[in-house]
Design an enzyme around this catalytic site. Structure first.
Site, PDB file in Angstrom:
ATOM      1  N   GLU A 148      25.672  38.224  31.460  1.00 22.30           N
ATOM      2  CA  GLU A 148      24.833  39.042  32.326  1.00 22.30           C
ATOM      3  C   GLU A 148      23.430  38.467  32.218  1.00 22.30           C
ATOM      4  O   GLU A 148      23.052  37.930  31.180  1.00 22.30           O
ATOM      5  CB  GLU A 148      24.835  40.512  31.882  1.00 22.30           C
ATOM      6  CG  GLU A 148      26.199  41.199  31.959  1.00 22.30           C
ATOM      7  CD  GLU A 148      26.719  41.385  33.361  1.00 22.30           C
ATOM      8  OE1 GLU A 148      25.996  41.068  34.325  1.00 22.30           O
ATOM      9  OE2 GLU A 148      27.872  41.836  33.504  1.00 22.30           O
ATOM     10  N   CYS A 175      49.409  26.056  35.590  1.00 26.30           N
ATOM     11  CA  CYS A 175      50.301  25.163  34.866  1.00 26.30           C
ATOM     12  C   CYS A 175      51.451  25.910  34.211  1.00 26.30           C
ATOM     13  O   CYS A 175      52.441  26.258  34.826  1.00 26.30           O
ATOM     14  CB  CYS A 175      49.504  24.404  33.819  1.00 26.30           C
ATOM     15  SG  CYS A 175      48.144  25.362  33.129  1.00 26.30           S
TER      16      CYS A 175
END
Length: 208
Positions: free
Chosen positions: A105, A2
């Site tokens: 993680e 955008c």
DNA sequence: CCAGACGTTGTT
DNA sequence: GTCTGG
DNA sequence: CCAGACGTTGTT
DNA sequence: GTCTGG
């Protein structure tokens, strides 16, 4: 992508204020919202200024015949990025910043895998060290794509995983983006584990 | 020489 | 595009 | 990881 | 269910 945002010397953290006005801020984190082949805003230098450009995660080298290689190039190892054919050109000339507020993680515990959320202690936006390339589609259109560099984990991340993405401190961001910096060793020195004392981790129980 | 790879994780 | 393996 | 295949022969 | 390709 955008909006266009540009500011000479502006850090990713400083750009955050403007990004916050955008509804897609969460998509900046390579987490549940961003996966390989998804498009996210990446910071590059253009005409001496920082610009945002939407890019696909998973670097497709300009020479690739098949863009599917991008499935396997979502990360690049700091140890070898300067030499690998898929990354070395980008390492020299097409470095970028990948804004994020956190990363995940997964830890295997008693047979279950659960995500841990890593962020800066102040929860500020930061930049992953990235590389990008431009591939030409069969239709002749440019396709921008990027990779996030990984390195050995610091003491905090090491509890969960054997690698971590390279996070750049604000002053390192400018060096990483500077095309005039060509010394491979100088660049390589930026690809270190981030200061664990500036980071926070929490078990993530939300929905991914 | 030609053909084939080119990459990293392991839920990012 | 460039390197490696056959 | 997830999605998709899940087979054989062929100049053995 | 398990392996492979993406």
């Amino acid at each position: 992508m955008c909006g266009r945002y540009s500011d000479e010397g502006t850090t990713v953290a400083e750009l955050a204020e403007r990004f916050d006005a955008q509804p897609k801020l969460e998509s900046f984190a390579p987490s549940a919202n961003i996966k390989p082949t998804h498009t996210a805003p990446v910071v590059v230098m253009e005409s001496g200024r920082r610009e945002l450009r939407g890019m696909q995660w998973g670097l497709i080298p300009a020479w690739a015949k098949d863009p599917k290689i991008g499935y396997k190039t979502f990360n690049a190892r700091a140890e070898t990025v300067a030499e690998k054919p898929a990354f070395r050109q980008a390492f020299k000339q097409q470095r970028c910043l990948v804004p994020a507020r956190a990363f995940y993680e997964w830890l295997s515990e008693n047979g279950r895998k659960g995500p841990y959320l890593f962020s800066l202690e102040d929860n500020e936006l930061f930049a992953f060290a990235g590389l990008y390339d431009v591939w030409t589609t069969p239709g002749g259109d440019p396709l921008y794509s990027y990779t996030i560099i990984t390195t050995t984990p610091n003491d905090l991340v090491e509890r969960v995983h054997n690698r971590m993405p390279v996070m750049l401190a604000p002053q390192a961001e400018a060096v990483w983006l500077d095309a005039k910096v060509t010394d491979p060793l100088a660049l390589r020195s930026l690809l270190a584990p981030y200061d664990a004392s500036l980071m926070a981790v929490q078990r993530y129980d939300g929905k991914l």
